[in-house]
Design a protein around this motif. Sequence first.
Motif, PDB file in Angstrom:
ATOM      1  N   ASP A 310       0.833  -1.205   0.000  1.00 15.41           N
ATOM      2  CA  ASP A 310       0.000   0.000   0.000  1.00 15.41           C
ATOM      3  C   ASP A 310       0.868   1.256   0.000  1.00 15.41           C
ATOM      4  OD1 ASP A 310      -2.458  -1.185  -0.150  1.00 15.41           O
ATOM      5  OD2 ASP A 310      -2.870  -1.143   2.000  1.00 15.41           O
ATOM      6  N   VAL A 311       1.956   1.233   0.767  1.00 17.50           N
ATOM      7  CA  VAL A 311       2.862   2.385   0.782  1.00 17.50           C
ATOM      8  C   VAL A 311       3.502   2.555  -0.595  1.00 17.50           C
ATOM      9  CG1 VAL A 311       4.997   3.325   1.734  1.00 17.50           C
ATOM     10  CG2 VAL A 311       3.316   2.280   3.258  1.00 17.50           C
ATOM     11  N   LEU A 312       3.966   1.456  -1.197  1.00 15.73           N
ATOM     12  CA  LEU A 312       4.562   1.542  -2.535  1.00 15.73           C
ATOM     13  C   LEU A 312       3.536   2.019  -3.558  1.00 15.73           C
ATOM     14  CD1 LEU A 312       6.675  -1.747  -2.501  1.00 15.73           C
ATOM     15  CD2 LEU A 312       7.590   0.573  -2.635  1.00 15.73           C
ATOM     16  N   ALA A 313       2.305   1.529  -3.436  1.00 13.10           N
ATOM     17  CA  ALA A 313       1.243   1.951  -4.358  1.00 13.10           C
ATOM     18  C   ALA A 313       0.955   3.438  -4.199  1.00 13.10           C
ATOM     19  CB  ALA A 313      -0.019   1.136  -4.101  1.00 13.10           C
ATOM     20  N   GLY A 455       4.560  12.054   2.719  1.00 17.50           N
ATOM     21  CA  GLY A 455       3.250  11.415   2.703  1.00 17.50           C
ATOM     22  C   GLY A 455       3.222  10.039   3.318  1.00 17.50           C
ATOM     23  N   VAL A 456       4.372   9.384   3.422  1.00 17.26           N
ATOM     24  CA  VAL A 456       4.414   8.009   3.938  1.00 17.26           C
ATOM     25  C   VAL A 456       4.110   7.971   5.441  1.00 17.26           C
ATOM     26  CG1 VAL A 456       5.905   6.011   4.369  1.00 17.26           C
ATOM     27  CG2 VAL A 456       5.935   7.139   2.139  1.00 17.26           C
ATOM     28  N   ALA A 457       4.683   8.907   6.191  1.00 14.10           N
ATOM     29  CA  ALA A 457       4.453   8.928   7.638  1.00 14.10           C
ATOM     30  C   ALA A 457       2.971   9.106   7.955  1.00 14.10           C
ATOM     31  CB  ALA A 457       5.273  10.034   8.286  1.00 14.10           C
ATOM     32  N   ASP A 458       2.306  10.027   7.241  1.00 12.54           N
ATOM     33  CA  ASP A 458       0.873  10.241   7.469  1.00 12.54           C
ATOM     34  C   ASP A 458       0.068   8.988   7.149  1.00 12.54           C
ATOM     35  OD1 ASP A 458       1.310  12.846   8.267  1.00 12.54           O
ATOM     36  OD2 ASP A 458       0.958  13.695   6.267  1.00 12.54           O
ATOM     37  N   LEU A 459       0.440   8.300   6.072  1.00 11.84           N
ATOM     38  CA  LEU A 459      -0.263   7.073   5.697  1.00 11.84           C
ATOM     39  C   LEU A 459      -0.094   6.003   6.775  1.00 11.84           C
ATOM     40  CD1 LEU A 459      -1.864   5.685   3.372  1.00 11.84           C
ATOM     41  CD2 LEU A 459       0.336   4.845   2.517  1.00 11.84           C
ATOM     42  N   ILE A 460       1.118   5.848   7.270  1.00  6.46           N
ATOM     43  CA  ILE A 460       1.391   4.853   8.305  1.00  6.46           C
ATOM     44  C   ILE A 460       0.589   5.153   9.571  1.00  6.46           C
ATOM     45  CG2 ILE A 460       3.176   4.002   9.888  1.00  6.46           C
ATOM     46  CD1 ILE A 460       5.182   4.279   7.576  1.00  6.46           C
ATOM     47  N   PHE A 466       2.491  -1.174  10.306  1.00  4.66           N
ATOM     48  CA  PHE A 466       3.772  -1.611  10.881  1.00  4.66           C
ATOM     49  C   PHE A 466       3.790  -1.508  12.419  1.00  4.66           C
ATOM     50  CE2 PHE A 466       4.784   0.308   6.675  1.00  4.66           C
ATOM     51  CZ  PHE A 466       5.075  -0.881   6.014  1.00  4.66           C
ATOM     52  N   GLY A 467       2.621  -1.737  13.024  1.00  3.94           N
ATOM     53  CA  GLY A 467       2.552  -1.744  14.485  1.00  3.94           C
ATOM     54  C   GLY A 467       2.379  -0.384  15.114  1.00  3.94           C
ATOM     55  N   TYR A 468       2.166   0.655  14.311  1.00  5.34           N
ATOM     56  CA  TYR A 468       1.987   1.998  14.867  1.00  5.34           C
ATOM     57  C   TYR A 468       0.662   2.077  15.620  1.00  5.34           C
ATOM     58  CZ  TYR A 468       1.407   7.028  15.280  1.00  5.34           C
ATOM     59  OH  TYR A 468       1.210   8.293  15.784  1.00  5.34           O
ATOM     60  N   LYS A 469       0.690   2.702  16.792  1.00  3.97           N
ATOM     61  CA  LYS A 469      -0.521   2.875  17.601  1.00  3.97           C
ATOM     62  C   LYS A 469      -0.755   4.362  17.826  1.00  3.97           C
ATOM     63  CE  LYS A 469       0.109  -1.469  20.173  1.00  3.97           C
ATOM     64  NZ  LYS A 469       1.359  -1.845  19.495  1.00  3.97           N
ATOM     65  N   ASN A 470      -2.008   4.797  17.569  1.00  5.64           N
ATOM     66  CA  ASN A 470      -2.327   6.196  17.846  1.00  5.64           C
ATOM     67  C   ASN A 470      -2.557   6.388  19.344  1.00  5.64           C
ATOM     68  OD1 ASN A 470      -4.996   5.367  18.458  1.00  5.64           O
ATOM     69  ND2 ASN A 470      -5.583   5.542  16.297  1.00  5.64           N
ATOM     70  N   GLU A 471      -2.870   7.615  19.740  1.00  8.40           N
ATOM     71  CA  GLU A 471      -2.964   7.916  21.172  1.00  8.40           C
ATOM     72  C   GLU A 471      -4.074   7.117  21.846  1.00  8.40           C
ATOM     73  OE1 GLU A 471      -3.351  12.070  21.791  1.00  8.40           O
ATOM     74  OE2 GLU A 471      -1.413  12.568  20.886  1.00  8.40           O
ATOM     75  N   VAL A 472      -5.198   6.929  21.172  1.00  5.02           N
ATOM     76  CA  VAL A 472      -6.313   6.154  21.754  1.00  5.02           C
ATOM     77  C   VAL A 472      -5.894   4.712  21.968  1.00  5.02           C
ATOM     78  CG1 VAL A 472      -8.654   5.300  21.387  1.00  5.02           C
ATOM     79  CG2 VAL A 472      -8.061   7.652  20.734  1.00  5.02           C
ATOM     80  N   GLU A 473      -5.225   4.128  20.954  1.00  3.29           N
ATOM     81  CA  GLU A 473      -4.773   2.743  21.063  1.00  3.29           C
ATOM     82  C   GLU A 473      -3.720   2.594  22.150  1.00  3.29           C
ATOM     83  OE1 GLU A 473      -5.239   0.958  16.568  1.00  3.29           O
ATOM     84  OE2 GLU A 473      -3.628   2.388  16.931  1.00  3.29           O
ATOM     85  N   LEU A 474      -2.864   3.603  22.283  1.00  2.82           N
ATOM     86  CA  LEU A 474      -1.821   3.543  23.324  1.00  2.82           C
ATOM     87  C   LEU A 474      -2.438   3.509  24.705  1.00  2.82           C
ATOM     88  CD1 LEU A 474       1.052   5.896  22.108  1.00  2.82           C
ATOM     89  CD2 LEU A 474       1.212   3.460  22.628  1.00  2.82           C
ATOM     90  N   LYS A 475      -3.491   4.326  24.933  1.00  2.75           N
ATOM     91  CA  LYS A 475      -4.149   4.356  26.229  1.00  2.75           C
ATOM     92  C   LYS A 475      -4.803   3.004  26.535  1.00  2.75           C
ATOM     93  CE  LYS A 475      -5.045   9.329  26.260  1.00  2.75           C
ATOM     94  NZ  LYS A 475      -6.077  10.394  26.213  1.00  2.75           N
TER      95      LYS A 475
END
Length: 478
Positions: A310-313, A455-460, A466-475
């Motif tokens: 998806d990132v490559l696309a 643009g890749v960081a925003d997509l991730i 790749f295991g990234y967790k937003n603030e809600v998921e972290l809590k």
Amino acid sequence: MSLIQQKLTPKQKALAINLDSNIYGTFAEIGAGQETVRHFFRAGGASKTIAKAMSAYDKDFSDAIYGKEAHNRYVTQHRLRKMLRYEVSLIEERLSRDDNPGRRFFSYANTVTTINFDKTLKGHGWVGVRFQRDEDEGYSEVVLHVKFKENNTTLQQETLGNLGVNLIYGAFFYNDNPRRLISSLYDDIALDDLEIDMIDFMGPAFAYVDNRLMSLQLVKNGMTDAVIFTPGGKNMLPADLLYRKNIFAVRGSFRPVTKVNIDMFESGLKMFMEDADCTEKETEVLFEITISNLKGDGDIDERDFLDRVDVLANLGYTVIISNFSEYYRLINYFAGYTGLKIGIGMGVNNLLMVFDENYYKNLSGGILEAFGKFFRNDMTVYLYPYKDPETHEILTSNNLRVNENLKQLYKFFKHNNRIKDIETYQRQYAEIYSREILRMISENESGWEVQVPDGVADLIKDRGMFGYKNEVELKEFT
């Protein structure tokens, strides 16, 4: 005790379909006889299933039915889909739904060419089915491209017949499990007899199917060596994309794509096009991921796979998934489609692996045989430098260290410009390491964002890749 489900033979599958009075359709087979419908006639009860069977083999007669094809090419996906849709439209036109309540219509078609007399062309073709799960539902399609491996026309015809039965049976009985449908295509067919190098699912029965995952199944199951799909996620026939093209490829894990990957690609491609004296239109650019890279230490993580592609696309790149652990196999594959220039962008560490004799123990000719396949068709390596994180030394083709017994061989290829350094690289990227970026993403450390393309960081972050967790998921996690 659980019972292992026994695979049905083509005859048993054909009979099961014949005995279902609600399955009804037509067979249109061009180029290899009527091998699929033969199974249904022989199984018994075919009058409840077969509306019509035909083989419009003569081109003029075929054109009169389905229309002419551009460039007089008849063994094409376009021709197959035209056949499928034309035959279904005839059923709908000639049979009243009121008089046929509950019936699920289908059309099966193939357009193939078998092995030629001189045995120089093994043969290939397109096979497909258009069908309904329910009488009130729209039509769905499964279309695939096959390459024959057997050296006998009769054997190829028999294989095609078995495949057709498997496809029709799978469409009606396994449409809720596309992975099982794919694996069932080889029931009563050996992998050594047939290659399926492209498959496409479409329609309401497969509304939630990602065709990239289905392509992955082909490589994972050993049905083909490589599959290719566009930035839009469309599966492509390798021959259509690579035939008589200059090819430039970059291999990587792309987990995630970094500025190093893009710098290697852009700098290497510029050099390649200058060397080949070619245009972008004449060149196919591929980002390759190997099955062994996807598997890592276990089975393939499909979410991780989709994150990468998806990132490559999103960056607009065409992706090839292959089972070519060794580079020479990748070059050999490309050379099967083109006699033009081939270029590979790679880092110093990968080139050291190429010059590691341990990778070629399975070859009778060892590393010499491998290099004969690797450095072919004017294939050139465009080498991206590597900064050793411990010594901080910049490694290039001039100071990398190969085994003593391979030094002269290495010098030969370098002297003949088969290994070229990328000298215009961005030096500020020298300390970007994808594994460190991946660790930072999974541990929610900041700072990695500037090491990936725009643009890749925003997509991730938006998709939790790749295991990234937003603030809600972290809590919730803590």
